[in-house]
Design an enzyme around this catalytic site. Structure first.
Site, short mmCIF file in Angstrom:
data_model
loop_
_atom_site.label_atom_id
_atom_site.label_comp_id
_atom_site.label_asym_id
_atom_site.label_seq_id
_atom_site.Cartn_x
_atom_site.Cartn_y
_atom_site.Cartn_z
N ARG A 180 -3.57 -2.30 -23.52
CA ARG A 180 -4.55 -1.22 -23.66
C ARG A 180 -3.78 0.07 -23.94
O ARG A 180 -2.85 0.42 -23.23
CB ARG A 180 -5.34 -1.07 -22.36
CG ARG A 180 -6.31 0.10 -22.42
CD ARG A 180 -6.89 0.43 -21.07
NE ARG A 180 -7.82 1.54 -21.18
CZ ARG A 180 -7.97 2.48 -20.26
NH1 ARG A 180 -7.25 2.45 -19.16
NH2 ARG A 180 -8.85 3.45 -20.42
N ASP A 227 -8.60 2.55 -26.91
CA ASP A 227 -9.88 3.00 -26.36
C ASP A 227 -10.70 3.78 -27.38
O ASP A 227 -11.92 3.85 -27.28
CB ASP A 227 -9.63 3.94 -25.17
CG ASP A 227 -9.52 3.19 -23.86
OD1 ASP A 227 -9.23 2.00 -23.91
OD2 ASP A 227 -9.73 3.81 -22.80
N LEU A 239 -20.87 3.70 -16.81
CA LEU A 239 -20.92 4.63 -15.68
C LEU A 239 -19.98 4.15 -14.58
O LEU A 239 -20.27 3.20 -13.86
CB LEU A 239 -22.35 4.74 -15.13
CG LEU A 239 -23.46 5.07 -16.15
CD1 LEU A 239 -24.82 5.09 -15.47
CD2 LEU A 239 -23.18 6.40 -16.84
#
Length: 397
Positions: free
Chosen positions: A89, A146, A207
């Site tokens: 990542r 991302d 969230l």
């Protein structure tokens, strides 16, 4: 069958998951915390049981060696030759990377160049990549960004109303984050709805302690709430989300703080923590609200109202919505927050079922069958997306 490791390296941590592909079976997962301190913590799950060890792990290279030794020691792999790909990542890919990419020396140099856009994250991601390169130099490694998913945003969404030369010279624009999560849940939503992704208008609500909303039309991100950095958008655990930019010099003048100190307050001491004065954890805040704490109530109202702003705005941008998705720690586990976000949205075709909403951490439709807009809870799985990209780009599988 191939074994793929998905890696998420932080400044003092290393999160890992080992997959068997293409079945996507998780063979093991774990976390190395407090790297660089004498009481580092190494946690790994073996045969469904967590093993925890407190030891001195001075740097990421030692953490990687320890992880690989644990895989062979516990018989999870017979030898390291079984590992056929590694996925990393990487937080910021700038405009350079609109997709995941096989890591080369040039790609690594580009990620380093982008560190000024993500000074807290990219350097740590690079350390993780280099640590694995030392131990497994011949295993294909893939960087998964991302920001990549949001590179489909139109100029009207990503440009700020600033002098255009700031964009041209300094790359100042909206980038958006949580892209791997938004991509996973929107693809999964299409599967659950039994409709082609290309035909859907989806609102993805990621969230967690960090939070972002994305408008995904036809499988492409057309707008998202985070901006040039992950500080923008909705109110978060410790991050302010959007504020009037003129507040920064005003706060500096009033408090005598430097720019760096004010930005640190906006990143680490604001959001729900700032509003309540005692916690960034929604569970604590909801419990306090039930006891009659006024600031807890206000903080929760602010949190929900900021989410509403994006739901309304993105519904207008897409000329309607087919489904709203809730994911990440709060989205997956807080029935109370989901209910408050969905209450009053009947005008746009949202009818949620309070009974069905009583789910935690599992996939579920929580809308009534007759609801024109479907509401879906989907636990995110960024790691499996990373593993899939390693298979796709690393020529393994």
């Amino acid at each position: 069958m191939s074994k793929i490791i998905a890696i998420n390296a932080g400044s003092s941590s290393l999160k890992f998951q080992l997959f068997e592909m293409p079945s996507e079976k998780v063979l093991t997962k774990g976390l190395v915390e407090r790297i660089g301190l004498e009481d580092s913590i190494f946690t790994i799950t073996v045969n469904g049981e967590k093993q925890k060890e407190i030891t001195n792990i001075p740097d990421h290279a030692v953490a990687v060696n320890m992880l690989l030794n644990k895989l062979t020691e516990n018989g999870i792999v017979k030898s390291l030759d079984e590992i056929s790909g590694i996925g990393h990542r990487v937080v910021h890919g700038g405009e350079k990377f609109a997709d995941s990419v096989l890591i080369t020396d040039q790609v690594l140099a580009d990620i380093e160049d982008l560190s000024e856009l993500a000074p807290l994250h990219n350097p740590a991601n690079i350390v993780g990549i280099k640590a694995f390169q030392e131990v497994l130099p011949n295993v294909p490694a893939v960087a998964v960004f991302d920001t990549a998913f949001h590179q489909t945003m139109p100029e009207s969404a990503y440009l700020y109303s600033l002098p255009y030369e700031y964009y041209e010279k300094y790359g100042i624009r909206k980038y958006g984050f949580h892209g791997t999560s938004h991509k996973y849940v929107t693809e999964r939503a299409a599967e659950l709805l039994g409709r082609p992704l290309e035909s859907l208008r989806l609102l993805s609500c990621h969230l967690g302690n960090g939070a972002s909303i994305a408008a995904v039309e036809g499988g492409k991100s057309i707008d998202t709430s985070m901006g040039f950095t992950p500080l923008a958008g909705v109110t978060m655990g410790t991050r302010s989300g959007n504020i009037d930019p003129a507040l920064i010099p005003y706060i500096m003048e009033k408090t005598g703080q430097s720019v760096e100190e004010v930005v640190n307050v906006l990143n680490k001491k604001s959001g729900m923590l700032g509003l309540t004065g005692y916690s960034s954890d929604l569970r604590d805040i909801i419990a306090k609200e039930e006891e009659g704490d006024h600031r807890a109530k206000v903080a929760l109202d602010v949190f929900v109202s900021r989410i509403h702003k994006y739901i309304g705005s993105y519904a207008a941008r897409m000329k309607g919505v087919d489904a709203i998705i809730f994911t990440a720690g709060i989205g997956e586990n807080s029935a109370i927050i989901r209910e408050r976000v969905l209450e009053g949205l009947e005008y746009m075709g949202v009818y949620f079922d309070a009974k069905r909403n009583n789910v935690f951490g599992e996939e579920a439709f929580i809308s009534f069958p007759h609801s024109p807009v479907k509401i879906i809870v989907i636990p995110t799985d960024e790691e499996v997306m990373i593993a899939r990209d390693v298979v796709r780009l690393g020529n393994v599988g």
